[in-house]
Motif scaffolding. Structure first.
Motif, PDB file in Angstrom:
ATOM      1  N   GLN A 137       0.841  -1.201   0.000  1.00 35.03           N
ATOM      2  CA  GLN A 137       0.000   0.000   0.000  1.00 35.03           C
ATOM      3  C   GLN A 137       0.875   1.250   0.000  1.00 35.03           C
ATOM      4  N   HIS A 138       0.559   2.156  -0.897  1.00 34.45           N
ATOM      5  CA  HIS A 138       1.252   3.446  -0.968  1.00 34.45           C
ATOM      6  C   HIS A 138       0.558   4.245  -2.062  1.00 34.45           C
ATOM      7  N   GLN A 139       0.647   5.578  -1.993  1.00 32.68           N
ATOM      8  CA  GLN A 139      -0.030   6.383  -3.017  1.00 32.68           C
ATOM      9  C   GLN A 139       0.538   6.137  -4.416  1.00 32.68           C
ATOM     10  N   PHE A 140       1.774   5.632  -4.494  1.00 35.45           N
ATOM     11  CA  PHE A 140       2.374   5.343  -5.796  1.00 35.45           C
ATOM     12  C   PHE A 140       2.351   3.843  -6.128  1.00 35.45           C
ATOM     13  N   VAL A 141       1.507   3.111  -5.412  1.00 38.53           N
ATOM     14  CA  VAL A 141       1.330   1.679  -5.677  1.00 38.53           C
ATOM     15  C   VAL A 141      -0.121   1.454  -6.126  1.00 38.53           C
ATOM     16  N   PRO A 142      -0.350   1.157  -7.404  1.00 35.84           N
ATOM     17  CA  PRO A 142      -1.727   0.930  -7.878  1.00 35.84           C
ATOM     18  C   PRO A 142      -2.354  -0.268  -7.165  1.00 35.84           C
ATOM     19  N   LYS A 143      -3.632  -0.154  -6.871  1.00 35.62           N
ATOM     20  CA  LYS A 143      -4.341  -1.239  -6.195  1.00 35.62           C
ATOM     21  C   LYS A 143      -4.307  -2.499  -7.043  1.00 35.62           C
ATOM     22  N   SER A 144      -3.989  -3.622  -6.389  1.00 38.31           N
ATOM     23  CA  SER A 144      -3.942  -4.909  -7.085  1.00 38.31           C
ATOM     24  C   SER A 144      -4.687  -5.964  -6.289  1.00 38.31           C
ATOM     25  N   TYR A 145      -5.193  -6.973  -6.997  1.00 36.48           N
ATOM     26  CA  TYR A 145      -5.890  -8.096  -6.368  1.00 36.48           C
ATOM     27  C   TYR A 145      -5.417  -9.403  -7.004  1.00 36.48           C
ATOM     28  N   PHE A 146      -5.382 -10.464  -6.216  1.00 37.08           N
ATOM     29  CA  PHE A 146      -5.290 -11.785  -6.828  1.00 37.08           C
ATOM     30  C   PHE A 146      -6.603 -12.017  -7.578  1.00 37.08           C
ATOM     31  N   LEU A 147      -6.517 -12.669  -8.722  1.00 38.49           N
ATOM     32  CA  LEU A 147      -7.698 -12.830  -9.564  1.00 38.49           C
ATOM     33  C   LEU A 147      -8.842 -13.500  -8.812  1.00 38.49           C
ATOM     34  N   HIS A 148      -8.530 -14.498  -7.983  1.00 35.07           N
ATOM     35  CA  HIS A 148      -9.609 -15.217  -7.271  1.00 35.07           C
ATOM     36  C   HIS A 148     -10.211 -14.384  -6.136  1.00 35.07           C
ATOM     37  N   GLN A 158      -4.152  -5.658 -11.763  1.00 37.37           N
ATOM     38  CA  GLN A 158      -3.509  -4.444 -11.253  1.00 37.37           C
ATOM     39  C   GLN A 158      -4.175  -3.240 -11.906  1.00 37.37           C
ATOM     40  N   ARG A 159      -4.536  -2.259 -11.077  1.00 32.18           N
ATOM     41  CA  ARG A 159      -5.212  -1.080 -11.614  1.00 32.18           C
ATOM     42  C   ARG A 159      -4.346  -0.409 -12.685  1.00 32.18           C
ATOM     43  N   LYS A 160      -4.984  -0.038 -13.798  1.00 29.88           N
ATOM     44  CA  LYS A 160      -4.250   0.590 -14.898  1.00 29.88           C
ATOM     45  C   LYS A 160      -3.681   1.937 -14.473  1.00 29.88           C
ATOM     46  N   VAL A 161      -2.520   2.220 -14.989  1.00 29.72           N
ATOM     47  CA  VAL A 161      -1.916   3.541 -14.778  1.00 29.72           C
ATOM     48  C   VAL A 161      -1.715   4.176 -16.152  1.00 29.72           C
ATOM     49  N   ASN A 162      -1.653   5.491 -16.154  1.00 33.93           N
ATOM     50  CA  ASN A 162      -1.499   6.208 -17.412  1.00 33.93           C
ATOM     51  C   ASN A 162      -0.066   6.705 -17.561  1.00 33.93           C
ATOM     52  N   TYR A 163       0.692   5.983 -18.369  1.00 35.79           N
ATOM     53  CA  TYR A 163       2.038   6.456 -18.689  1.00 35.79           C
ATOM     54  C   TYR A 163       1.902   7.784 -19.438  1.00 35.79           C
ATOM     55  N   GLU A 164       2.640   8.774 -18.998  1.00 34.27           N
ATOM     56  CA  GLU A 164       2.516  10.087 -19.617  1.00 34.27           C
ATOM     57  C   GLU A 164       3.647  10.301 -20.631  1.00 34.27           C
ATOM     58  N   PRO A 165       3.302  10.570 -21.891  1.00 33.93           N
ATOM     59  CA  PRO A 165       4.345  10.823 -22.890  1.00 33.93           C
ATOM     60  C   PRO A 165       4.955  12.212 -22.690  1.00 33.93           C
ATOM     61  N   ILE A 166       6.106  12.262 -22.039  1.00 32.70           N
ATOM     62  CA  ILE A 166       6.721  13.564 -21.713  1.00 32.70           C
ATOM     63  C   ILE A 166       8.144  13.706 -22.256  1.00 32.70           C
ATOM     64  N   PHE A 167       8.648  12.656 -22.918  1.00 34.69           N
ATOM     65  CA  PHE A 167      10.041  12.690 -23.359  1.00 34.69           C
ATOM     66  C   PHE A 167      10.078  13.045 -24.842  1.00 34.69           C
ATOM     67  N   GLU A 168      10.354  14.310 -25.118  1.00 30.85           N
ATOM     68  CA  GLU A 168      10.230  14.841 -26.482  1.00 30.85           C
ATOM     69  C   GLU A 168      11.413  14.443 -27.356  1.00 30.85           C
ATOM     70  N   ASP A 169      11.101  13.944 -28.565  1.00 32.01           N
ATOM     71  CA  ASP A 169      12.172  13.594 -29.492  1.00 32.01           C
ATOM     72  C   ASP A 169      12.449  14.759 -30.440  1.00 32.01           C
ATOM     73  N   ILE A 170      13.350  14.559 -31.384  1.00 30.12           N
ATOM     74  CA  ILE A 170      13.756  15.640 -32.276  1.00 30.12           C
ATOM     75  C   ILE A 170      12.678  16.004 -33.298  1.00 30.12           C
TER      76      ILE A 170
END
Length: 394
Positions: free
Chosen positions: A267-278, A323-335
């Motif tokens: 448990q932590h604010q940076f840990v997405p909620k997860s469950y065993f499937l069963h 595991q609860r989905k998280v949104n990877y943020e595209p922030i690394f700009e290429d050329i």
């Protein structure tokens, strides 16, 4: 994010420098990496680094507080290896670079494992970035190369003679991580040995070293034990489940104990909620979760869009998590003005007499695809693949 360094890097970048970068890696190791090397490092803020470390320290505290019996439940009965240890020698933890509902960039835990990653390679990787782009030297990892080497040497070699310590893998020359094995050999002076070449006499193990049968006393283990079952007609004298006179670095049981098995327990604010499937509750919506098998490697078996039909059809539900989905943020700009997403892996070692692990390096992975796995990217994509993170003041 970190526009000063990103701007300078993108201005200095050229395809020629990228090719030279790969050439230097080849010169240092003797072969080309078998995985894609990203053109760019990750530039992340010191604030983000503090969030990473806060989450990691909390996770370490929670793991230390777990009863040994809980961790033992993670090990499949057919994979249990004798002479377990009180703690793992390696501890790695993966975070996605995400954005929260307030628009702030924050880490989100993806997974964790007590298994060695590309430790030797990443140090060389970071140094090579600094060779090609000297301005990065001012923001590189503060740990000197010699200190890094001493940590690795103490952990893996201990007090043994070099000839009695090996790096163990199955068909190492076929592994994508072979470049790390070679750089580990150069760093420590030990040899990489294929599992099929191990000789066994009673409880002792041997390998052929310059034509001489040499006893093995410590094994830097890179074999993923549960993957051996998938290799057809594999014949080896060493069965991991036997009681042998050898010191495992790290003990194979820890691969299972520190794994996706722990995600529902943390448990932590940076840990997405997860469950065993069963144990997945009716109150949750399946659309918000990712399905992951407990025992898989490099993203195999992950389903980003599970349905009730899919989950109902799974018989061994205790071997899967949601595991609860998280949104990877595209922030690394290429050329080209396009943006990549990324994960960062923190590479810790955990010496037997230390209360807590020590952070040695990091590993970055960049993508423009839905999953952070270079196999899922378009062929002409840039700013994708293996990388390294630099943390700077904004």
């Amino acid at each position: 994010m970190i526009s000063k360094y990103r701007k300078q890097f993108n201005q200095e970048f050229s395809q020629e420098k990228y090719e030279r970068f790969k050439e230097i890696l080849k010169e240092k190791s003797g072969l080309e990496p078998a995985f894609r090397i990203s053109e760019s490092p990750l530039f992340l803020s010191k604030e983000f680094e503090h969030k990473l470390l806060d989450a990691s320290e909390s996770i370490i505290d929670q793991i230390k507080a777990l009863p040994a019996e809980t961790l033992q439940k993670a090990i499949p009965d057919n994979c249990r290896v004798p002479n377990d240890t009180g703690k793992p020698h390696f501890f790695t933890i993966d975070f996605g670079v995400c954005k929260n509902e307030n628009g702030e960039i924050e880490p989100q835990l993806i997974e964790l494992q007590a298994f060695p990653s590309l430790y030797a390679f990443q140090k060389v990787f970071e140094d090579t970035f600094c060779e090609i782009y000297p301005f990065l030297t001012e923001i590189k990892n503060k740990m000197p190369h010699e200190e890094f080497k001493n940590y690795m040497k103490e952990l893996i070699i201990g007090n043994e003679n070099l000839e009695n310590v090996i790096l163990l893998e199955i068909y190492p020359e076929k592994q994508k991580t072979v470049i790390d094995f070679i750089l580990t050999e150069k760093l420590l002076g030990i040899k990489t040995v294929c599992l099929t070449k191990i000789k066994k006499e009673g409880k002792k193990l041997f390998y052929e070293n310059n034509g001489k049968l040499t006893e093995i006393k410590r094994i830097y283990n890179r074999v993923i034990f549960d993957e051996l079952d998938r290799i057809p007609d594999l014949k080896t004298e060493l069965d991991f489940r036997e009681d042998i006179d050898v010191k495992w670095i790290t003990h194979p049981n820890w691969f299972f104990k520190i794994s996706k098995f722990l995600l529902p327990l943390l448990q932590h604010q940076f840990v997405p909620k997860s469950y065993f499937l069963h144990e997945f509750p009716d109150s949750e919506n399946l659309e918000n979760f990712v399905l992951k098998p407990l025992f898989s490697f490099a993203g195999s078996g992950v389903n980003l869009n599970p349905t009730k039909e899919i989950t109902d059809a799974i018989e061994d539900k205790e071997n899967y998590i949601l595991q609860r989905k998280v949104n990877y943020e595209p922030i690394f700009e290429d050329i080209n003005g396009e943006f990549s997403k990324a994960e960062i892996r923190l590479l810790y070692i955990w010496r037997e007499n230390d209360e807590r692990p020590i952070l040695l390096e990091n590993l970055g992975r960049m993508t423009k695809a839905a999953m952070v796995n270079v196999d899922f990217n378009k062929k002409d994509a840039i700013w994708i693949g293996s990388s390294n993170a630099f943390f700077v003041e904004e």
